[in-house]
Design a protein around this motif. Structure first.
Motif, PDB file in Angstrom:
ATOM      1  N   VAL A  12       0.854  -1.176   0.000  1.00 36.12           N
ATOM      2  CA  VAL A  12       0.000   0.000   0.000  1.00 36.12           C
ATOM      3  C   VAL A  12       0.894   1.231   0.000  1.00 36.12           C
ATOM      4  O   VAL A  12       1.990   1.219   0.571  1.00 36.12           O
ATOM      5  N   ALA A  14       1.121   5.235   1.129  1.00 36.32           N
ATOM      6  CA  ALA A  14       0.514   6.181   2.055  1.00 36.32           C
ATOM      7  C   ALA A  14       1.252   7.515   1.942  1.00 36.32           C
ATOM      8  O   ALA A  14       2.487   7.553   1.853  1.00 36.32           O
ATOM      9  N   ALA A  80      -1.130   2.876   8.458  1.00 41.72           N
ATOM     10  CA  ALA A  80      -1.384   2.644   7.031  1.00 41.72           C
ATOM     11  C   ALA A  80      -1.694   1.170   6.778  1.00 41.72           C
ATOM     12  O   ALA A  80      -2.615   0.841   6.022  1.00 41.72           O
ATOM     13  N   ALA A  81      -0.954   0.274   7.406  1.00 44.85           N
ATOM     14  CA  ALA A  81      -1.188  -1.165   7.222  1.00 44.85           C
ATOM     15  C   ALA A  81      -2.554  -1.567   7.769  1.00 44.85           C
ATOM     16  O   ALA A  81      -3.293  -2.321   7.130  1.00 44.85           O
ATOM     17  N   ARG A  83      -5.197   0.391   8.218  1.00 48.04           N
ATOM     18  CA  ARG A  83      -6.238   0.999   7.381  1.00 48.04           C
ATOM     19  C   ARG A  83      -6.385   0.228   6.075  1.00 48.04           C
ATOM     20  O   ARG A  83      -7.503  -0.012   5.607  1.00 48.04           O
ATOM     21  N   ALA A  84      -5.282  -0.169   5.467  1.00 53.68           N
ATOM     22  CA  ALA A  84      -5.341  -0.941   4.225  1.00 53.68           C
ATOM     23  C   ALA A  84      -6.063  -2.268   4.456  1.00 53.68           C
ATOM     24  O   ALA A  84      -6.890  -2.682   3.637  1.00 53.68           O
ATOM     25  N   LEU A  87      -9.763  -1.622   4.623  1.00 54.91           N
ATOM     26  CA  LEU A  87     -10.315  -1.354   3.292  1.00 54.91           C
ATOM     27  C   LEU A  87     -10.407  -2.628   2.446  1.00 54.91           C
ATOM     28  O   LEU A  87     -11.416  -2.869   1.767  1.00 54.91           O
ATOM     29  N   TRP A  88      -9.373  -3.452   2.473  1.00 58.71           N
ATOM     30  CA  TRP A  88      -9.384  -4.712   1.720  1.00 58.71           C
ATOM     31  C   TRP A  88     -10.498  -5.629   2.219  1.00 58.71           C
ATOM     32  O   TRP A  88     -11.210  -6.243   1.430  1.00 58.71           O
ATOM     33  N   HIS A  91     -13.971  -4.839   0.802  1.00 56.18           N
ATOM     34  CA  HIS A  91     -14.142  -4.687  -0.654  1.00 56.18           C
ATOM     35  C   HIS A  91     -15.518  -5.189  -1.090  1.00 56.18           C
ATOM     36  O   HIS A  91     -16.145  -6.015  -0.421  1.00 56.18           O
TER      37      HIS A  91
END
Length: 95
Positions: A12, A14, A80-81, A83-84, A87-88, A91
């Protein structure tokens, strides 16, 4: 099948907040670092590199830089990890 499916890359990008950005030198050019590329390694640990643009302008080379050992940056990487992952997990399939 999902247990047998091999995923070869999880990464990802950021944006680094202004207050945490820094400059570094490479090949005689000064770069202003603005983006982190965070990767999830096979063992579950994270790896990170920083990217940016030459201070003097222009496109410059796509060159990675190490991320300084700074608690604020380490927190940003972890955030960031996480949050990713969120989000994944949420999906909605192919659109």
């Amino acid at each position: 099948m999902s247990g047998d499916l091999e995923v070869s890359a999880l990464a990802v990008n950021a944006t680094i907040p202004e207050a945490l950005r820094w400059t570094d030198m490479r090949r005689g050019q000064e770069f202003h670092l603005t983006t982190l590329n965070v990767r999830l390694l096979r063992d579950g640990h994270l790896a990170v590199k920083a990217y940016g643009r030459p201070v003097a302008g222009g496109r410059g080379a796509y060159v990675s830089f190490p991320v300084p050992d700074d608690p604020a940056l380490a927190s940003l990487v972890a955030e960031a990890a996480t949050r990713a992952g969120t989000l994944w997990a949420a999906h909605r399939g192919l659109g």
